[in-house]
Scaffold this active site. Structure first.
Site, PDB file in Angstrom:
ATOM      1  N   LYS A   1      -4.880   2.622   4.797  1.00  0.00           N
ATOM      2  CA  LYS A   1      -5.316   1.509   3.933  1.00  0.00           C
ATOM      3  C   LYS A   1      -5.446   0.204   4.723  1.00  0.00           C
ATOM      4  CE  LYS A   1      -1.729   1.877   1.213  1.00  0.00           C
ATOM      5  NZ  LYS A   1      -1.040   2.960   1.945  1.00  0.00           N
TER       6      LYS A   1
ATOM      7  N   ARG B   1       1.290  -0.891  -7.066  1.00  0.00           N
ATOM      8  CA  ARG B   1       1.984   0.338  -6.688  1.00  0.00           C
ATOM      9  C   ARG B   1       2.739   0.957  -7.862  1.00  0.00           C
ATOM     10  NH1 ARG B   1       2.420  -0.858  -0.860  1.00  0.00           N
ATOM     11  NH2 ARG B   1       3.413   0.814   0.274  1.00  0.00           N
TER      12      ARG B   1
ATOM     13  N   ARG C   1       2.788   4.529  14.631  1.00  0.00           N
ATOM     14  CA  ARG C   1       2.165   3.218  14.343  1.00  0.00           C
ATOM     15  C   ARG C   1       2.870   2.094  15.098  1.00  0.00           C
ATOM     16  NH1 ARG C   1       1.130   1.614   8.216  1.00  0.00           N
ATOM     17  NH2 ARG C   1       3.332   2.156   8.001  1.00  0.00           N
TER      18      ARG C   1
ATOM     19  N   ARG D   1       7.698  -0.899  13.118  1.00  0.00           N
ATOM     20  CA  ARG D   1       8.365  -1.395  11.916  1.00  0.00           C
ATOM     21  C   ARG D   1       9.643  -0.606  11.665  1.00  0.00           C
ATOM     22  NH1 ARG D   1       3.594  -1.251   7.530  1.00  0.00           N
ATOM     23  NH2 ARG D   1       5.365  -0.519   6.310  1.00  0.00           N
TER      24      ARG D   1
ATOM     25  N   ARG E   1       9.804   6.948   1.645  1.00  0.00           N
ATOM     26  CA  ARG E   1       8.647   6.174   1.206  1.00  0.00           C
ATOM     27  C   ARG E   1       7.585   7.088   0.603  1.00  0.00           C
ATOM     28  NH1 ARG E   1       7.268   3.230   6.439  1.00  0.00           N
ATOM     29  NH2 ARG E   1       5.362   2.646   5.355  1.00  0.00           N
TER      30      ARG E   1
HETATM   31  P1  ADP Z   1       2.512   1.223   3.965  1.00  0.00           P
HETATM   32  O1  ADP Z   1       1.909   0.918   5.282  1.00  0.00           O
HETATM   33  O2  ADP Z   1       3.473   2.307   3.936  1.00  0.00           O
HETATM   34  O3  ADP Z   1       1.502   1.391   2.890  1.00  0.00           O
HETATM   35  P2  ADP Z   1       3.343  -1.452   3.204  1.00  0.00           P
HETATM   36  O4  ADP Z   1       3.316  -2.379   4.356  1.00  0.00           O
HETATM   37  O5  ADP Z   1       2.251  -1.524   2.219  1.00  0.00           O
HETATM   38  O6  ADP Z   1       3.508   0.007   3.740  1.00  0.00           O
HETATM   39  O7  ADP Z   1       4.718  -1.619   2.413  1.00  0.00           O
HETATM   40  C1  ADP Z   1       5.965  -1.650   3.060  1.00  0.00           C
HETATM   41  C2  ADP Z   1       7.057  -1.828   2.025  1.00  0.00           C
HETATM   42  O8  ADP Z   1       6.886  -3.067   1.327  1.00  0.00           O
HETATM   43  C3  ADP Z   1       7.112  -0.783   0.923  1.00  0.00           C
HETATM   44  O9  ADP Z   1       7.829   0.377   1.321  1.00  0.00           O
HETATM   45  C4  ADP Z   1       7.846  -1.561  -0.187  1.00  0.00           C
HETATM   46  O10 ADP Z   1       9.229  -1.677   0.086  1.00  0.00           O
HETATM   47  C5  ADP Z   1       7.262  -2.955  -0.027  1.00  0.00           C
HETATM   48  N1  ADP Z   1       6.044  -3.118  -0.863  1.00  0.00           N
HETATM   49  C6  ADP Z   1       4.781  -3.315  -0.429  1.00  0.00           C
HETATM   50  N2  ADP Z   1       3.939  -3.438  -1.471  1.00  0.00           N
HETATM   51  C7  ADP Z   1       4.678  -3.307  -2.592  1.00  0.00           C
HETATM   52  C8  ADP Z   1       4.385  -3.331  -3.985  1.00  0.00           C
HETATM   53  N3  ADP Z   1       3.128  -3.491  -4.447  1.00  0.00           N
HETATM   54  N4  ADP Z   1       5.410  -3.164  -4.849  1.00  0.00           N
HETATM   55  C9  ADP Z   1       6.680  -3.024  -4.428  1.00  0.00           C
HETATM   56  N5  ADP Z   1       7.016  -2.978  -3.130  1.00  0.00           N
HETATM   57  C10 ADP Z   1       6.039  -3.114  -2.208  1.00  0.00           C
HETATM   58  P1  ADP Z   2      -1.433   2.436   5.598  1.00  0.00           P
HETATM   59  O1  ADP Z   2      -1.776   0.970   5.496  1.00  0.00           O
HETATM   60  O2  ADP Z   2      -2.117   3.260   4.556  1.00  0.00           O
HETATM   61  O3  ADP Z   2       0.032   2.672   5.659  1.00  0.00           O
HETATM   62  P2  ADP Z   2      -2.427   2.230   8.361  1.00  0.00           P
HETATM   63  O4  ADP Z   2      -3.807   1.713   8.259  1.00  0.00           O
HETATM   64  O5  ADP Z   2      -1.376   1.300   8.812  1.00  0.00           O
HETATM   65  O6  ADP Z   2      -2.029   2.955   6.979  1.00  0.00           O
HETATM   66  O7  ADP Z   2      -2.477   3.515   9.323  1.00  0.00           O
HETATM   67  C1  ADP Z   2      -1.302   4.249   9.655  1.00  0.00           C
HETATM   68  C2  ADP Z   2      -1.377   4.668  11.141  1.00  0.00           C
HETATM   69  O8  ADP Z   2      -2.423   5.636  11.295  1.00  0.00           O
HETATM   70  C3  ADP Z   2      -1.715   3.529  12.112  1.00  0.00           C
HETATM   71  O9  ADP Z   2      -1.005   3.749  13.299  1.00  0.00           O
HETATM   72  C4  ADP Z   2      -3.223   3.665  12.321  1.00  0.00           C
HETATM   73  O10 ADP Z   2      -3.617   3.208  13.630  1.00  0.00           O
HETATM   74  C5  ADP Z   2      -3.447   5.161  12.178  1.00  0.00           C
HETATM   75  N1  ADP Z   2      -4.725   5.508  11.518  1.00  0.00           N
HETATM   76  C6  ADP Z   2      -5.329   4.876  10.482  1.00  0.00           C
HETATM   77  N2  ADP Z   2      -6.449   5.514  10.098  1.00  0.00           N
HETATM   78  C7  ADP Z   2      -6.561   6.597  10.909  1.00  0.00           C
HETATM   79  C8  ADP Z   2      -7.529   7.667  11.021  1.00  0.00           C
HETATM   80  N3  ADP Z   2      -8.578   7.764  10.202  1.00  0.00           N
HETATM   81  N4  ADP Z   2      -7.319   8.605  11.980  1.00  0.00           N
HETATM   82  C9  ADP Z   2      -6.238   8.531  12.801  1.00  0.00           C
HETATM   83  N5  ADP Z   2      -5.307   7.557  12.757  1.00  0.00           N
HETATM   84  C10 ADP Z   2      -5.457   6.598  11.821  1.00  0.00           C
END
Ligand code: ADP
Ligand code: ADP
Length: 217
Positions: free
Chosen positions: A15, A90, A129, A162, A173
């Site tokens: 995402k 979420r 990541r 992270r 998660r």
């Molecule tokens: P990911 O890359 O796994 O999608 P995020 O950076 O979006 O992770 O989120 C990291 C953490 O921040 C989540 O595990 C949660 O603790 C918190 N968080 C992010 N967005 C939300 C939300 N919309 N509602 C509640 N907690 C959130």
């Molecule tokens: P999210 O926000 O959904 O948690 P991220 O965009 O942070 O996901 O991506 C998670 C990890 O996977 C990062 O290390 C990113 O560089 C890698 N990644 C994202 N999209 C792809 C893809 N299509 N193929 C391979 N690796 C990817």
């Protein structure tokens, strides 16, 4: 009218990666709830410290504080033309709150791309990541490595893993995602806004698919 896109999908689906590319291409603001919590923690605000206590365990931050934070963010001038929401909503309560907020701005959720990937892939992606300290640019040690190990290509800042990307927290998660966020898939499907995207493809293919869906809207 403003355009609002909600990116839905499990942690690690891609995402954040896609939101950054789309924001650049569409000139819409990128609103990432996770980045906002991390910025607050960096500044040691009360919200940041509260959020961190949940994030460290892989739990969701309570709805009321999350909703308020996003509402404040969406009233900033750069969101006037719309935004790409990454990580929010979420929960069903957050989705309901978003409808009300956007109606206030004369807008609505226009499109909900739902990016899917196998659990094994999610774990592999999150495990490798690396995130940039200054602005949250995203890398992967194997799939999209920086030119120089440990350094962000775009702003030269340090890359770090992270705390919540460590193996112990990742499974929780993913579990939390299935329990609390999955209901939104049906919510947006019923509303006719969902488009499913195979997140197992490479980054470029996924972007193509997203832009295609946006152009059709
Ligand atoms: P990911 O890359 O796994 O999608 P995020 O950076 O979006 O992770 O989120 C990291 C953490 O921040 C989540 O595990 C949660 O603790 C918190 N968080 C992010 N967005 C939300 C939300 N919309 N509602 C509640 N907690 C959130
Ligand atoms: P999210 O926000 O959904 O948690 P991220 O965009 O942070 O996901 O991506 C998670 C990890 O996977 C990062 O290390 C990113 O560089 C890698 N990644 C994202 N999209 C792809 C893809 N299509 N193929 C391979 N690796 C990817």
């Amino acid at each position: 009218m403003a355009t609002f896109i909600v990116l839905l999908g499990p942690p690690g689906a891609g995402k954040g990666t896609q939101a950054k590319i789309l924001a650049e291409k569409t000139k819409l603001a990128h609103v990432s709830s996770g980045d906002l919590f991390r910025e607050n923690f960096k500044k040691q605000t009360e919200l940041g410290r509260l959020a961190q206590s949940y994030m460290d365990k892989g739990e969701l931050v309570p709805d009321d504080v999350t909703i308020k934070m996003i509402k404040d963010r969406l009233t900033q001038p750069d969101c006037q033309a719309g935004a790409i929401l990454d990580g929010f909503p979420r929960t069903p309560a957050q989705a309901d709150a978003l409808e009300i907020m956007l109606a206030d701005f004369n807008g609505q959720v226009d499109l909900v791309p739902y990016i899917t990937a196998s659990e094994e892939t999610l774990v592999e992606r999150i495990g490798g990541r690396w995130t940039c300290r200054a602005q949250g640019h995203i890398y992967h040690q194997t799939f999209s490595p920086p030119k120089q190990a440990g350094v962000c290509d775009l702003d030269g800042s340090e890359l770090y893993q992270r705390e919540d990307d460590k193996a112990e927290t990742v499974r929780n998660r993913i579990r939390v995602y299935f329990e609390q966020t999955m209901p939104l898939v049906e919510y947006y499907r019923k509303a006719g806004k969902l488009i499913e995207i195979d997140g197992m493809q490479n980054v470029e293919k996924i972007t193509e698919r997203l832009l295609d869906a946006l152009n059709k809207k």
